[in-house]
Structures are given as C-alpha cells and as structure tokens.
Scaffold this motif. Structure first.
Motif, mmCIF file in Angstrom:
data_model
loop_
_atom_site.group_PDB
_atom_site.id
_atom_site.type_symbol
_atom_site.label_atom_id
_atom_site.label_comp_id
_atom_site.label_asym_id
_atom_site.label_seq_id
_atom_site.Cartn_x
_atom_site.Cartn_y
_atom_site.Cartn_z
ATOM 1 N N SER A 188 -85.394 -16.487 -83.035
ATOM 2 C CA SER A 188 -85.255 -17.767 -82.333
ATOM 3 C C SER A 188 -84.569 -18.783 -83.242
ATOM 4 O O SER A 188 -83.720 -19.558 -82.790
ATOM 5 C CB SER A 188 -86.624 -18.280 -81.896
ATOM 6 O OG SER A 188 -87.228 -17.366 -81.005
ATOM 7 N N SER A 228 -87.877 -16.059 -73.101
ATOM 8 C CA SER A 228 -87.628 -17.342 -73.759
ATOM 9 C C SER A 228 -86.494 -17.219 -74.783
ATOM 10 O O SER A 228 -85.590 -18.058 -74.828
ATOM 11 C CB SER A 228 -88.925 -17.814 -74.431
ATOM 12 O OG SER A 228 -88.842 -19.159 -74.830
ATOM 13 N N PHE A 243 -81.885 -25.870 -73.581
ATOM 14 C CA PHE A 243 -82.308 -26.149 -74.948
ATOM 15 C C PHE A 243 -81.584 -27.354 -75.537
ATOM 16 O O PHE A 243 -82.134 -28.072 -76.375
ATOM 17 C CB PHE A 243 -82.106 -24.914 -75.841
ATOM 18 C CG PHE A 243 -82.525 -25.159 -77.255
ATOM 19 C CD1 PHE A 243 -83.878 -25.236 -77.582
ATOM 20 C CD2 PHE A 243 -81.589 -25.351 -78.260
ATOM 21 C CE1 PHE A 243 -84.285 -25.493 -78.873
ATOM 22 C CE2 PHE A 243 -81.989 -25.613 -79.564
ATOM 23 C CZ PHE A 243 -83.341 -25.680 -79.870
ATOM 24 N N SER A 273 -91.393 -22.869 -68.195
ATOM 25 C CA SER A 273 -90.646 -23.407 -69.330
ATOM 26 C C SER A 273 -90.551 -22.383 -70.450
ATOM 27 O O SER A 273 -90.978 -21.243 -70.304
ATOM 28 C CB SER A 273 -91.284 -24.694 -69.862
ATOM 29 O OG SER A 273 -90.393 -25.309 -70.773
ATOM 30 N N PHE A 274 -89.988 -22.816 -71.588
ATOM 31 C CA PHE A 274 -89.890 -21.976 -72.767
ATOM 32 C C PHE A 274 -91.283 -21.624 -73.291
ATOM 33 O O PHE A 274 -92.242 -22.374 -73.099
ATOM 34 C CB PHE A 274 -89.149 -22.715 -73.884
ATOM 35 C CG PHE A 274 -87.711 -23.006 -73.601
ATOM 36 C CD1 PHE A 274 -86.769 -21.990 -73.616
ATOM 37 C CD2 PHE A 274 -87.291 -24.298 -73.339
ATOM 38 C CE1 PHE A 274 -85.424 -22.269 -73.377
ATOM 39 C CE2 PHE A 274 -85.951 -24.582 -73.096
ATOM 40 C CZ PHE A 274 -85.020 -23.565 -73.120
ATOM 41 N N GLU A 275 -91.368 -20.525 -74.027
ATOM 42 C CA GLU A 275 -92.598 -20.121 -74.732
ATOM 43 C C GLU A 275 -92.608 -20.868 -76.076
ATOM 44 O O GLU A 275 -91.564 -20.996 -76.729
ATOM 45 C CB GLU A 275 -92.557 -18.596 -74.904
ATOM 46 C CG GLU A 275 -93.763 -17.990 -75.586
ATOM 47 C CD GLU A 275 -93.669 -18.020 -77.083
ATOM 48 O OE1 GLU A 275 -94.713 -17.962 -77.748
ATOM 49 O OE2 GLU A 275 -92.532 -18.127 -77.606
ATOM 50 N N PRO A 276 -93.784 -21.395 -76.492
ATOM 51 C CA PRO A 276 -93.803 -22.305 -77.647
ATOM 52 C C PRO A 276 -93.281 -21.739 -78.981
ATOM 53 O O PRO A 276 -92.540 -22.428 -79.681
ATOM 54 C CB PRO A 276 -95.291 -22.685 -77.772
ATOM 55 C CG PRO A 276 -95.841 -22.547 -76.392
ATOM 56 C CD PRO A 276 -95.094 -21.380 -75.789
ATOM 57 N N PHE A 277 -93.661 -20.524 -79.376
ATOM 58 C CA PHE A 277 -93.218 -20.025 -80.694
ATOM 59 C C PHE A 277 -91.705 -19.908 -80.784
ATOM 60 O O PHE A 277 -91.093 -20.250 -81.795
ATOM 61 C CB PHE A 277 -93.816 -18.641 -80.993
ATOM 62 C CG PHE A 277 -95.244 -18.685 -81.413
ATOM 63 C CD1 PHE A 277 -95.594 -19.174 -82.664
ATOM 64 C CD2 PHE A 277 -96.245 -18.235 -80.579
ATOM 65 C CE1 PHE A 277 -96.924 -19.212 -83.059
ATOM 66 C CE2 PHE A 277 -97.569 -18.267 -80.963
ATOM 67 C CZ PHE A 277 -97.913 -18.757 -82.207
ATOM 68 N N THR A 278 -91.107 -19.392 -79.715
ATOM 69 C CA THR A 278 -89.661 -19.230 -79.726
ATOM 70 C C THR A 278 -88.981 -20.602 -79.688
ATOM 71 O O THR A 278 -88.037 -20.850 -80.428
ATOM 72 C CB THR A 278 -89.218 -18.358 -78.540
ATOM 73 O OG1 THR A 278 -89.873 -18.809 -77.355
ATOM 74 C CG2 THR A 278 -89.576 -16.903 -78.770
ATOM 75 N N LEU A 279 -89.499 -21.503 -78.853
ATOM 76 C CA LEU A 279 -88.900 -22.839 -78.746
ATOM 77 C C LEU A 279 -88.985 -23.594 -80.076
ATOM 78 O O LEU A 279 -87.991 -24.152 -80.552
ATOM 79 C CB LEU A 279 -89.605 -23.651 -77.662
ATOM 80 C CG LEU A 279 -89.103 -25.096 -77.560
ATOM 81 C CD1 LEU A 279 -87.655 -25.131 -77.096
ATOM 82 C CD2 LEU A 279 -89.983 -25.928 -76.641
ATOM 83 N N SER A 321 -89.441 -22.443 -83.083
ATOM 84 C CA SER A 321 -88.631 -21.801 -84.132
ATOM 85 C C SER A 321 -87.171 -22.231 -83.991
ATOM 86 O O SER A 321 -86.493 -22.490 -84.992
ATOM 87 C CB SER A 321 -88.744 -20.282 -84.034
ATOM 88 O OG SER A 321 -90.085 -19.882 -84.222
ATOM 89 N N ALA A 322 -86.697 -22.303 -82.764
ATOM 90 C CA ALA A 322 -85.329 -22.786 -82.550
ATOM 91 C C ALA A 322 -85.219 -24.252 -82.967
ATOM 92 O O ALA A 322 -84.269 -24.648 -83.650
ATOM 93 C CB ALA A 322 -84.925 -22.599 -81.083
ATOM 94 N N SER A 362 -86.862 -25.725 -85.192
ATOM 95 C CA SER A 362 -86.966 -25.858 -86.656
ATOM 96 C C SER A 362 -85.587 -25.930 -87.300
ATOM 97 O O SER A 362 -85.439 -26.467 -88.393
ATOM 98 C CB SER A 362 -87.767 -24.686 -87.254
ATOM 99 O OG SER A 362 -86.983 -23.496 -87.310
#
Lengths: 452, 452
Positions: A95, A126, B45, B87-93, B95-96, B98
C-alpha cells in the motif's frame, strides 16, 4: 466465468512477462554481507521505494512480495545469521509502494491457512482501489508448523486439507469481490440514492471449511478481481492453478523441467476449456550478471561463500522437513522420509542432490544460498537463456530474484532489460495501466451480475 | 510497564490535542448531498491524500480512520442513501497515507473480536516502521451481529466476553511487539551475525481466549508500541481504558458529562498508579463553522435536511439495538429493552430524547445526521467552547468530525486552528516526529528486555 477482452495484438512476437520476487535484502541468505548491500532494507522503506521505482523504470510487470507467517523454523544459532528473519508485512508495504509508483503491479502473498477470507478479500480490494488496479494475490497455503502455533493451533492442516480449504477460500474471496456490480454506485444527490440495492449481492456462502455471509463493504476492485497468482508444483497445486490461477510462480530447475510443467499445466487448461493465454507461467530465476560469464560465476561464488554452514544446514532441514544436522557432511544425502511439510521443496532438494551428485555439505551450501533456477553469465548469456525459455514453451517469462540489493537489481535493470528490449522480447513501455493489462489478462465478469 | 520520558515543558499553558475522526465522505449521512461535497471520496484516494495533507498543515495530532467489519445493519432501502456503506480498509489506506504525509499520526481502527493478535501486532508494527513512528491502534470490540456472520460465527460474543477477550488480546499484541529488544539487530557483516538471539523473546502466551507462541517476525516498532487508543463508555470500557489506553475517544454530549467522565477515568488512573498525563481524553466533536453563529446553525440545518427519514429511522434502530420502524413518529420514545448491542449508543440516544424532549422523528433525524457533541457557531464561539473544555478538565482535546468534505475540513483548518494557535492552546508546529511525541506520551519500555 471470464469475459473476453479485445485481442491485444500490439505485441508480436511474444514477449516476456517479468516479475521481481522480492525479499527486501535479497532471497540469498549471504546477500546482506556482500560489499555494498543495503543491510537494513528490511526496515528502511526508502530503499524499497527506490527498488520499486527502478523496476517501474524498467517496465517490470510486478513487484512480488514474499512472505512467511512465523519466524523461519531454523535453530536460533543458524537463524541469527539471516536477514530473512524479519521484514515489513506485505499489505502495509505494498500500500505504501502504491504511492511511490504509478504502473508497477503489486503482488502480495497472503495465506489461506490462517486468515479469514473476508479480511483478505477486503484488503486486496482496497489495495486495488488505492493503486488504480495494480493488485495481485499470491495465494499460498502455509506449511510451516511454527505458523500454526502463532494462531492458536497445535497441529497444522495436512497437505490435502490445506489445498481443499484453499480452493474454497478462493471461491469465497472472488465471490465477495463480486458483491457489488460495477455500476452499483449511482450517487444521485437530487434523489438521495447513493447506490442501487438491486446491484448488491449477499454471497451467503456455507461450505465445508468456511461460512461467510457477505456482502463485502467495499466496491468491486478496479480490475474486477486482483490478479490471481499461485505457486505449488504438486498434483493438487497444478490442478488448482489450471482452474484458477492467472500467474503461476514455479520453481523449475531446468529448461526440460520447465517445458514439461508448461505443457502439463497448459494441457490441463485445454481440458478445462480455459484459454492458454489467460495464465502466465513465470519460473523463479536467480540472475547474476557479470561483464563475462566467468565474472558472473565469480560473483556467485563470492556470494555463496558468505553463507555460514549452520544456516546452510538449517535451510536443508527446512527443505527436507527433517533435521539434517546429524547427517554426515561429506557423504551423499541419506534416504529421507516424507513428512507433512512442503512436498515440492523436499522433492527439489533430493533431485538436485541426485542430479549433481552433491554431498550433504554441497547440497546445504547450495540451498543456503539459492538453489533454484539460476541464469549466471554475461548479458548475452542471460538474454539467450531467457529467450530460449520463452521461444520453446519453457515459460511465459520469469519471476526474477536479485542476488543482492541494490547492485544485482541495478545490473538487471540497466544491462539485461535493454538487451531484452533490443531483441523485441520485452516491452519498451507499459501497454496499459493495470496489472491485468500488463499481463494481457481479461477482466473477469461479475458472477452475480453478468454483462449481457 | 511504562518508562518515563523526560518532562516536556515546552508547551505551557496546556494545549489541545486534536485528532480528525474520518469517514472519507464525512460522518454525517447527508454530507455527500451537500453542495460541493466530494461524493466519491470513499474510493478516490487523491481526495483522502488532500485531506491528510491539510490536517498535517494544520498540525493535527492524528488522522483517525473509523471502521466497521460488515455493511451497516440497516434495511437496504435505508442503506442505499448512505455513503457510509463502503470505503477503504484502514491498514491499506493509512499505509498509503504514510507516504503522503511526514508528521501526521495515523490511527487505524482494528477489532479484537474477529481477527488474530499475531496479524494485528504485525500490521501495526509494519505501519509504524513505514511511517517512522506515527501509528496508533484504535482497539475496538465489534458488537455488530452482522460482522459475526462474515467470520463464520452465528452468535457474537456478549459484552463482557468481548471485553475480557479484548484485554487478553491487548496483552498478546503488546507482548508480541516486545519480541525483539531495540538493539537486537547488530548486522555485523564481518562476523556474519545479523541479530543477537539473546535479544529475541518467544512470548508463548496460553490464556483463556488466545494461544499465541510468537515471536513476532518484525522488529520492535519505532515507538516501542504504537499509541493505544480506545473508546467505550461502559464500566468495563472505562476500566480497560484506565489500565491500558493512551488516548480515549469518548462520546460525551455536554461539558458536565465530559468533566464527570474525565474525573472518573483519571481517578481510576490515580488508583492504578498511572500518571494522568499518560492518557489523553478526546471526545468526538462535530464542528460546524459559520461567519456567525446563525450561519453555522443554518449550515447544520441544511445538512440535516439532506438525511432521508428512512436512513434516520435505521440509525435510530442501530443506536437502540431494536427495530424502530414501528414506533409512532410523532410520539415520545417508548421504553426500549436492553439488548446485546452497544450499551453506550443505546444510553446516549435515550438520554438525548429525554433531555431535549424529542419525538421519535426528531430523535431519528438528529441521529441520522450527527447527534453527539457538536460545536456549531462562529470561530470565536467554537474556540471559546474548546478552550472551556480544556481549561475545566472536560477533555485534553478533541477528535474533530467535519460536517462535509472538503469544505468543513477547510473551514476548521483555515479559520478555527489559527484562532486556537493565537490563544496559545494549540501548537504552531510539531514538537517531535512521532505520534507519541505529538501527544506527550512516554515510549513504553520492553517488558522482556527492561532497560537498567
């Protein structure tokens, strides 16, 4: 299940598909000690970002992130010499890389053995949205017994059960990806309708291993489904690949083996009525580039010399599924009983020892470095070998492994890729924007909402 | 368990800590219909990146990503009007994100009810490495019965069991984060030692709910542990927070309630021997900014008018844990039996109806929009209220919710934040680089490798 995309005839003759099979410091256990290697790439995202950008510059199809679900099951005294003990988790890493690249495919390894299909389906969807259609799922089953202990299980599933569960898991994940029709979200502010409920499907799966209601609460992935990638050379693995895979990451150690595998899997596809082009077979290839063949072999010898015998014996033990530390080092490999571990790893090690008449020590050092298919030589030698595999149905391309980072990757990108391009067997620019488009794969239709 | 960091006396008087509690399109169900709203932010995004960069520009402590593990359990005919479906999944979102920000904290919601502590520990550690120490874990238990069905469970755990499991889950995750001493990785190329095995600990947890061997195969997070965030106003939730939380995200609807909660939780910390400063209490606050108080109230009324009655009744049903569609719309709220759902949501709805004498319709429309603590007014009115909460021990700051995106966020960033800075109650620049440093929290010691 697959809808046909318009034929893509821009690329003739046939071209290689190239993935980069990555461990951040390299797949080779001695790599971190090589002069100039990035020893801390496990946790230095700046290095990973640079690698991904170089691969994109070279028009690679994808960055494949390898994974494990436990510390490698080596004795600590051997493991302490290995950089492979630890690294980033694939979903979070890819990601982050999705924002450092624009075209490069991003393939995450995710196991069907110790995770929930709802989580897996959601994370890949995602990642596919975040990357505008560049996600791929390397479906693996986990054979490491130490991984089971990290998930509250004393016994891991046996080989056949793992594959049966994997097949059902795949059905659930792809079914969840199809929860929403591509046109479900109308977002009509005047009427106040955000989505059309008739274009939303509840999976309600009740199977042998899994019960998952759904629907997934994320829109259908940009690619329809992220690209399905598999490995596994066993009978069960080949059949699963022929039925479901779009990329197969294989471990063939010779062109003859590659041709046999290619013919077998594509033949299974014929019998299933699947188009051969809808699955790309990409053997892993460890590529060591030198100015001359001799220099390349010297580089490899230097790299192998950096592997400690303890680590080498530990690698041999993992491959065999048996503790090899009691074996006589300078004798031939004794008979080794079959275990519940990875069948393909064990078979490969035994064949390698028999084919080359290696002692236990020689076999261990080879396995401790990298023992699979390797192209070691000048740019011309390497390009000749890759071209031969492509043109004789040994493969559709390769999953390239770099002997050390960044140098081994830079050599491939700056020296080998231009030669492949010059020969017309690798792209000079991306044909599209998604990983499916790079690989020439059709966008799957939605099983719940077929297009007329 | 907590080591003390040097006192941070740069910021005197006390300053607000500000998180942004985000759903991509807004927490308010009508927001996507508001003129100028980004209706497609769920999957765009570029919008999320812009929001995060604006928050960082304003020196917010963190971006909090809300989450659910199922489609909201509303009737489809109500849900179809809501952008919160997906919506987006939190870990992937995160990380992006970041890679789109440099200082902003990144707090992911992750449930202890339907996931494995090994996965959760690993992903947060990875996010913390990718972001150079900006990760936070919003620990939640999942009360949505529909979520259970997505994970093969017919019955969800009852409230007490969910909390008991959450407490054990927290022990396992933090224990796994401590698998490696901070100095474990020596990477000595000459001796060939990558890490010191004496600085690696195997957790070997065997508890009531969880059995997890470990160790985690990722280095200790940059922050030691990602920041521990909790919500939950019940007795069990407050005690868990006082024992383990570093940020509490509360839902108080008045300053008096806020003061009572603050005093209760900080009092529990006193009794546990924890320093009060090591937990920041941040009520959620829905902030609507206008040129005048009257304009702000008109904006809110416009926004609420965009909620459909079907969605409003569905929201009321969720809050009460009871189907409200049969209630008389223009009568007071009838008695509602206690259920196995979220206690705090039910209690809040009933109190709101009683306090303001609302009919079912009025209560539903309020809940369908946003019914919690709201600061609605001019910049001065909002700053006065925030300052009063800070200075009378109502809170340590807020988790701000924006009425619509991007406008509501821009108003807060460009109008309210400068006023808070002018008053000396919000930072003008980040004091450090990690989320712990922003929040003034100590870096936890390693339980397995204490520093002398």
């Amino acid at each position: 299940m697959f809808s046909h995309s318009p034929p893509r005839l821009m690329t003739s003759p046939r071209q290689l598909k190239l993935g980069a099979f990555m461990r951040p410091v390299s797949i080779h256990t001695g790599a971190w000690r090589y002069p100039g290697a990035y020893r801390d790439a496990n946790f230095n995202f700046a290095h990973l970002k640079r690698f991904a950008q170089l691969l994109e510059h070279a028009k690679f199809d994808a960055f494949f992130m390898a994974d494990h679900l436990a510390l490698l099951n080596m004795p600590r005294e051997a493991l302490k010499r290995s950089h492979t003990a630890t690294s980033f988790e694939p979903f979070t890493l890819l990601s982050a890389l999705s924002q450092a690249t624009e075209r490069l495919g991003l393939v995450a390894t995710a196991s069907t053995t110790f995770d929930e299909p709802f989580h897996i389906a959601r994370r890949f969807a995602s990642l596919d949205h975040l990357s505008n259609g560049r996600a791929g799922w390397n479906i693996v089953t986990t054979s490491n017994p130490d991984a089971a202990l990290n998930f509250g299980l004393e016994e891991h599933l046996d080989h056949a059960e793992r594959y049966a569960r994997a097949r059902e898991f795949y059905d659930v994940v792809t079914g969840l990806w199809d929860s929403w029709a591509d046109d479900a979200f109308v977002r009509d502010a005047s009427s106040g309708i955000y989505f059309d409920p008739a274009r939303l499907h509840t999976l309600d799966h009740r199977g042998k291993y899994l019960t998952v209601r759904g629907p997934l609460h994320i829109a259908r992935p940009v690619q329809g489904w992220p690209v399905i990638v598999q490995a596994g050379a066993s009978e069960a693995g080949r059949q699963l690949a022929a039925e479901t895979a779009e990329v197969v990451f294989t471990a063939q150690s010779s062109l003859a083996d590659g041709q046999a595998f290619y013919s077998d899997v594509k033949g299974r596809m014929d019998r299933l009525g699947r188009a051969r082009d809808h699955l790309k077979i990409l053997p892993g290839a460890f590529v060591v580039v030198g100015e001359t063949d001799a220099e390349a072999h010297a580089i490899r010898a230097h790299l192998d010399s950096l592997v400690h015998l303890d680590s080498a014996i530990a690698s041999l033990s993992i491959a065999l599924g048996t503790d090899a530390s009691a074996f006589e080092l300078d004798q031939p490999l004794p008979d080794v009983p079959e275990t519940n571990g990875s069948k393909s790893g064990r078979e490969r090690a035994i064949q390698l020892a028999r084919r080359e008449g290696l002692t236990v020590r020689q076999l261990a050092l080879r396995l401790g470095g990298y023992s699979g298919l390797a192209f070691v030589g000048s740019v011309r030698t390497i390009a000749d070998q890759m071209q031969a595999w492509l043109e004789t149905e040994g493969s559709d391309g390769f999953n390239v492994m770099f002997p050390w980072l960044p140098g081994g990757l830079e050599d491939f990108v700056h020296k080998v890729v231009p030669e492949l391009q010059r020969r017309g067997i690798f792209r000079k620019d991306y044909e599209g924007t998604t990983l499916r488009e790079h690989l020439g794969l059709p966008r799957p239709g939605n099983r719940h909402f077929p297009t007329p």
